[in-house]
Scaffold this motif. Structure first.
Motif, mmCIF file in Angstrom:
data_model
loop_
_atom_site.group_PDB
_atom_site.id
_atom_site.type_symbol
_atom_site.label_atom_id
_atom_site.label_comp_id
_atom_site.label_asym_id
_atom_site.label_seq_id
_atom_site.Cartn_x
_atom_site.Cartn_y
_atom_site.Cartn_z
ATOM 1 N N VAL A 49 0.836 -1.203 0.000
ATOM 2 C CA VAL A 49 0.000 0.000 0.000
ATOM 3 C C VAL A 49 0.873 1.256 0.000
ATOM 4 C CG1 VAL A 49 -1.675 1.325 1.357
ATOM 5 C CG2 VAL A 49 -2.038 -1.117 0.954
ATOM 6 N N GLU A 50 1.966 1.235 0.762
ATOM 7 C CA GLU A 50 2.848 2.405 0.798
ATOM 8 C C GLU A 50 3.530 2.646 -0.551
ATOM 9 O OE1 GLU A 50 5.271 1.813 4.280
ATOM 10 O OE2 GLU A 50 3.630 2.428 5.612
ATOM 11 N N ALA A 51 3.689 1.602 -1.345
ATOM 12 C CA ALA A 51 4.274 1.756 -2.685
ATOM 13 C C ALA A 51 3.267 2.304 -3.691
ATOM 14 C CB ALA A 51 4.799 0.405 -3.182
ATOM 15 N N GLY A 52 1.966 2.182 -3.384
ATOM 16 C CA GLY A 52 0.944 2.679 -4.309
ATOM 17 C C GLY A 52 -0.005 1.626 -4.817
ATOM 18 N N PHE A 53 0.151 0.385 -4.363
ATOM 19 C CA PHE A 53 -0.762 -0.682 -4.770
ATOM 20 C C PHE A 53 -2.057 -0.633 -3.972
ATOM 21 C CE2 PHE A 53 3.191 -2.932 -6.053
ATOM 22 C CZ PHE A 53 2.805 -3.395 -7.301
ATOM 23 N N ARG A 54 -3.109 -1.209 -4.547
ATOM 24 C CA ARG A 54 -4.254 -1.689 -3.785
ATOM 25 C C ARG A 54 -3.987 -3.178 -3.576
ATOM 26 N NH1 ARG A 54 -8.331 2.163 -3.855
ATOM 27 N NH2 ARG A 54 -8.273 3.569 -5.642
ATOM 28 N N LEU A 55 -4.583 -3.759 -2.542
ATOM 29 C CA LEU A 55 -4.356 -5.157 -2.203
ATOM 30 C C LEU A 55 -5.633 -5.954 -2.393
ATOM 31 C CD1 LEU A 55 -2.190 -7.093 -0.761
ATOM 32 C CD2 LEU A 55 -3.624 -6.740 1.261
ATOM 33 N N VAL A 56 -5.518 -7.128 -3.013
ATOM 34 C CA VAL A 56 -6.646 -8.044 -3.078
ATOM 35 C C VAL A 56 -6.207 -9.396 -2.534
ATOM 36 C CG1 VAL A 56 -6.209 -8.797 -5.483
ATOM 37 C CG2 VAL A 56 -8.503 -9.013 -4.521
ATOM 38 N N THR A 57 -7.088 -10.009 -1.728
ATOM 39 C CA THR A 57 -6.861 -11.356 -1.217
ATOM 40 C C THR A 57 -8.195 -12.100 -1.272
ATOM 41 O OG1 THR A 57 -7.457 -10.993 1.124
ATOM 42 C CG2 THR A 57 -5.190 -10.397 0.452
ATOM 43 N N GLY A 58 -8.154 -13.337 -0.797
ATOM 44 C CA GLY A 58 -9.380 -14.117 -0.670
ATOM 45 C C GLY A 58 -10.195 -13.732 0.550
ATOM 46 N N GLY A 59 -9.709 -12.766 1.331
ATOM 47 C CA GLY A 59 -10.498 -12.153 2.392
ATOM 48 C C GLY A 59 -10.641 -12.908 3.693
ATOM 49 N N LEU A 60 -10.045 -14.082 3.817
ATOM 50 C CA LEU A 60 -10.230 -14.883 5.027
ATOM 51 C C LEU A 60 -9.022 -14.754 5.960
ATOM 52 C CD1 LEU A 60 -11.991 -17.991 3.401
ATOM 53 C CD2 LEU A 60 -13.037 -15.995 4.495
ATOM 54 N N ALA A 183 7.428 -6.266 -7.820
ATOM 55 C CA ALA A 183 6.045 -6.117 -8.301
ATOM 56 C C ALA A 183 5.819 -4.725 -8.869
ATOM 57 C CB ALA A 183 5.066 -6.406 -7.169
ATOM 58 N N TRP A 184 6.374 -3.719 -8.207
ATOM 59 C CA TRP A 184 6.198 -2.346 -8.701
ATOM 60 C C TRP A 184 6.895 -2.162 -10.037
ATOM 61 C CZ3 TRP A 184 2.719 1.008 -7.358
ATOM 62 C CH2 TRP A 184 2.782 2.269 -7.963
ATOM 63 N N ASP A 185 8.070 -2.761 -10.184
ATOM 64 C CA ASP A 185 8.766 -2.679 -11.470
ATOM 65 C C ASP A 185 7.905 -3.259 -12.589
ATOM 66 O OD1 ASP A 185 10.991 -1.443 -10.403
ATOM 67 O OD2 ASP A 185 12.137 -3.295 -10.191
ATOM 68 N N ILE A 186 7.158 -4.292 -12.266
ATOM 69 C CA ILE A 186 6.304 -4.941 -13.263
ATOM 70 C C ILE A 186 5.018 -4.146 -13.504
ATOM 71 C CG2 ILE A 186 4.894 -6.991 -13.727
ATOM 72 C CD1 ILE A 186 7.044 -8.573 -12.075
ATOM 73 N N ALA A 187 4.304 -3.810 -12.429
ATOM 74 C CA ALA A 187 2.965 -3.226 -12.570
ATOM 75 C C ALA A 187 2.910 -1.718 -12.428
ATOM 76 C CB ALA A 187 2.028 -3.838 -11.539
ATOM 77 N N GLY A 188 3.893 -1.135 -11.780
ATOM 78 C CA GLY A 188 3.870 0.300 -11.551
ATOM 79 C C GLY A 188 4.631 1.043 -12.620
ATOM 80 N N ARG A 189 5.885 1.283 -12.363
ATOM 81 C CA ARG A 189 6.711 2.005 -13.330
ATOM 82 C C ARG A 189 6.744 1.311 -14.666
ATOM 83 N NH1 ARG A 189 9.983 2.524 -8.575
ATOM 84 N NH2 ARG A 189 11.101 0.662 -9.211
ATOM 85 N N GLY A 190 6.743 -0.022 -14.646
ATOM 86 C CA GLY A 190 6.830 -0.785 -15.890
ATOM 87 C C GLY A 190 5.648 -0.580 -16.808
ATOM 88 N N ARG A 191 4.512 -0.119 -16.261
ATOM 89 C CA ARG A 191 3.332 0.123 -17.100
ATOM 90 C C ARG A 191 2.971 1.589 -17.129
ATOM 91 N NH1 ARG A 191 -1.102 -4.325 -15.913
ATOM 92 N NH2 ARG A 191 -2.132 -3.040 -17.432
ATOM 93 N N GLY A 192 3.900 2.439 -16.699
ATOM 94 C CA GLY A 192 3.703 3.871 -16.821
ATOM 95 C C GLY A 192 2.543 4.411 -16.027
ATOM 96 N N ARG A 193 2.368 3.947 -14.793
ATOM 97 C CA ARG A 193 1.244 4.396 -13.986
ATOM 98 C C ARG A 193 1.437 5.819 -13.466
ATOM 99 N NH1 ARG A 193 -2.582 0.801 -14.896
ATOM 100 N NH2 ARG A 193 -2.004 -1.300 -14.448
ATOM 101 N N GLY A 194 2.677 6.317 -13.496
ATOM 102 C CA GLY A 194 2.902 7.668 -13.022
ATOM 103 C C GLY A 194 2.763 7.811 -11.536
ATOM 104 N N MET A 195 3.018 6.719 -10.797
ATOM 105 C CA MET A 195 2.876 6.753 -9.342
ATOM 106 C C MET A 195 4.263 6.804 -8.725
ATOM 107 S SD MET A 195 -0.609 5.305 -9.103
ATOM 108 C CE MET A 195 -0.499 5.247 -7.382
ATOM 109 N N ASN A 196 4.328 7.041 -7.437
ATOM 110 C CA ASN A 196 5.599 7.012 -6.720
ATOM 111 C C ASN A 196 5.842 5.608 -6.232
ATOM 112 O OD1 ASN A 196 5.975 9.799 -6.981
ATOM 113 N ND2 ASN A 196 4.612 10.181 -5.250
ATOM 114 N N GLY A 197 6.951 5.024 -6.615
ATOM 115 C CA GLY A 197 7.261 3.657 -6.235
ATOM 116 C C GLY A 197 7.864 3.565 -4.866
ATOM 117 N N PRO A 198 8.248 2.339 -4.441
ATOM 118 C CA PRO A 198 8.809 2.134 -3.111
ATOM 119 C C PRO A 198 10.183 2.760 -2.979
ATOM 120 C CG PRO A 198 8.845 0.085 -4.360
ATOM 121 C CD PRO A 198 8.139 1.100 -5.198
#
Length: 198
Positions: A49-60, A183-198
Motif C-alpha cells: 500500500v505504501e508503494a501505491g498498490f491496492r491489495l486483493v486477497t481471498g479475504g479470510l 512487483a512495482w517494477d512490473i505493474a507500476g513504473r513498468g506500465r507507466g502508472r505515473g505513481m511514486n514507487g517504493p
C-alpha cells in the motif's frame, strides 16, 4: 456556477483516461501462520500500500488476514485499499482488515476472481487452494512472484515454470521488500502508472 459545471464536465470526460492504481494479489495459506510468516505477510501488505498498490486477497484468515492487516497499518492506507473476495455469501466471514468485501458464493471458484483482479500475484506459503490460484494466474498470463523463504508452494515453485505455455518463470523473492519492489517494477513504473514507487 457555469465554471463549476464546466470543471465537473471536464473531470468526467477525462476520468476514463486516468491511470488507475495497480492491484497486488497476495495468495497463500488460510490457516494459522508461524510468527515469521505472519510478520512477513504484514510487512508485505504494508509495503504494498505504501508503494501505491491496492491489495486483493481471498479475504479470510492466515496469509490473507496478515497481508490485509499490514495494508491497513500502512501510513498511506485509505478506505478502499484492501479488497477481499470471499468464497461464500456471508460478508461477515471476511477478516476485519478488509475494506471492500465481495461475497461470491463461488467457493473455490472465487480463486479465479482473486487473481484476475490483480496486476501482479505474490505467493506466500500455500497449499492446494494456493496451487489452484497459481495455475489460474499462470494461464491468465499474470506475473507471479513467490516468497521463497516462506514454504509451501511458494518455496517449491519459486524460480520455476508451471508448464511450457509461458517462457517466463515464477520470480523468486527473498523478502517482502524485494517482492514489492519487483512487483512495482512490473505493474507500476513498468506500465507507466505515473505513481511514486517504493
Amino acid at each position: 456556477m457555469i465554471e463549476e459545471r464546466e470543471d465537473e464536465d471536464t473531470r468526467r470526460d477525462i476520468a476514463p483516461y486516468m491511470a488507475r492504481r495497480p492491484v497486488l494479489a497476495v495468495i497463500g495459506n488460510g490457516l494459522a501462520l508461524d510468527a515469521g510468516t505472519e510478520a512477513a505477510c504484514v510487512e508485505l501488505g504494508r509495503r504494498a500500500v505504501e508503494a501505491g498498490f491496492r491489495l486483493v486477497t481471498g479475504g479470510l484468515g492466515g496469509v490473507m488476514a496478515a497481508a490485509s492487516r499490514g495494508a491497513r497499518e500502512a501510513a498511506t492506507w485509505r478506505e478502499g485499499d484492501v479488497l477481499g473476495i470471499l468464497p461464500g455469501y456471508e460478508a461477515s466471514a471476511a477478516n476485519p482488515y478488509v475494506d471492500i468485501v465481495i461475497p461470491t458464493g463461488l467457493q473455490i471458484g472465487r480463486n479465479i476472481l482473486v487473481v484476475a483482479a490483480a496486476d501482479v500475484v505474490v505467493v506466500v506459503d500455500g497449499g492446494a487452494g494456493t496451487l489452484s490460484e497459481i495455475a489460474i494466474a499462470w494461464q491468465l498470463g499474470k506475473p507471479l512472484l513467490a516468497l521463497a523463504t516462506s514454504g509451501g508452494w511458494a518455496r517449491q515453485l519459486a524460480g520455476e515454470r508451471v508448464d511450457e505455455r509461458r517462457s517466463d518463470r515464477i520470480v523468486a523473492v527473498a523478502s517482502p521488500e524485494e517482492a514489492v519492489r519487483t512487483a512495482w517494477d512490473i505493474a507500476g513504473r513498468g506500465r507507466g502508472r505515473g505513481m511514486n514507487g517504493p
